[in-house]
Design an enzyme around this catalytic site. Sequence first.
Site, PDB file in Angstrom:
ATOM      1  N   SER A   1       0.674  -9.982  -1.202  1.00 19.35           N
ATOM      2  CA  SER A   1       0.403  -8.551  -1.081  1.00 19.35           C
ATOM      3  C   SER A   1       0.626  -7.987   0.309  1.00 19.35           C
ATOM      4  CB  SER A   1      -1.028  -8.247  -1.541  1.00 19.35           C
ATOM      5  OG  SER A   1      -1.962  -8.989  -0.779  1.00 19.35           O
TER       6      SER A   1
ATOM      7  N   LYS B   1       0.770  -1.241   0.000  1.00 17.17           N
ATOM      8  CA  LYS B   1       0.000   0.000   0.000  1.00 17.17           C
ATOM      9  C   LYS B   1       0.808   1.301   0.000  1.00 17.17           C
ATOM     10  CE  LYS B   1      -4.412  -1.350   0.136  1.00 17.17           C
ATOM     11  NZ  LYS B   1      -5.455  -0.847  -0.782  1.00 17.17           N
TER      12      LYS B   1
END
Length: 345
Positions: free
Chosen positions: A313, A62
Amino acid sequence: MSTYNERMKRVEISVHDIFRARHHIEHFVDRTPLAPSVPLSNLIGAQVRFKFENYQRTGSFKPRGAINKMRMLSEEERKRGVIAASAGNHGLAVAYAAGLIGASAQVVVPENTPKTKVAGIQRLGAELVFHGTNYDEAEECAYRLAAENGRTFIHAYEDQHAIAGHGTIGLEILLDWPEADVIVVPAGGGGLILGIAILAKSVHPDIRIIGVQSHASPPWYYSFRAGRIVDVTYRESLAEGLHGGIGQKIFPLVLRYVDDFILVEEEEIADAMCWMARQHHQKVEGSGAVGVAALRNGRIPDIAGKNVVCLISGGNVDDERLAELLEAQEERKPSRYEKGLRSSC
């Protein structure tokens, strides 16, 4: 501040935007490893490499998007501060990025956000607001607060600068492994997979981009097949970071660049998290493990003999949750968390 019309503007991203993003963020994020998985390669008959974004600063991909977005803010916007809604990882990234530019940050999270993510957001200095039981409820609260206090809303997935930042993952993958045939990506709101897909398809048009969701949160799977955004039923999931709606503004681009979306079961996600811990000594959250679950259970067709990148991720999972999943698997019985999931179905 954000208005409805601003929220509905169509997002457009180019490869040039992704290269600019790389320039903007390269000193503030890490170029994460792309490492082979011998056991998974042997299991499925393909050459598999993991892109380890759980090694990224704040523990997920992110910051790439959050930093690129905040580098674009005006001085006045920085002074007013920023606000975000998040299932956890985006909030961590916004808090981190706000610290880099000297802005105050407010983050709205669902009440069931994992403790490790909550602690991280607080440690990075952001003000936390708990609201609702899912991302969509937290987002509506964040938009209301932005209108009230004048903070700039930093969207998790429907912002061209954030998406371009995420696209730098695709750039790193193809620089490290130009022969990649398939990239398997966890799919939440859609910003991550879109950024990767735009870069990858522009450089290598024949590459396949496959998104993975859970049956508990499947909006892309059904909307992709319908060719329009459809309503789905949401349930509690180990992959809470993928939970919630999808981007209306980016929907046409996702249809253009992504090849398919597939679904995995909760038991498969739990098994993948445990498998990564045992086989690769990696702490991977449920959202980060869905691609591993898809590959291990044969969910992706026509994969044999291919060069496959599986994106990990994020790794922000509570220690207690992972320990319980490992113990439950060892004892061949469902964990208390899995029992709760089953009883809620």
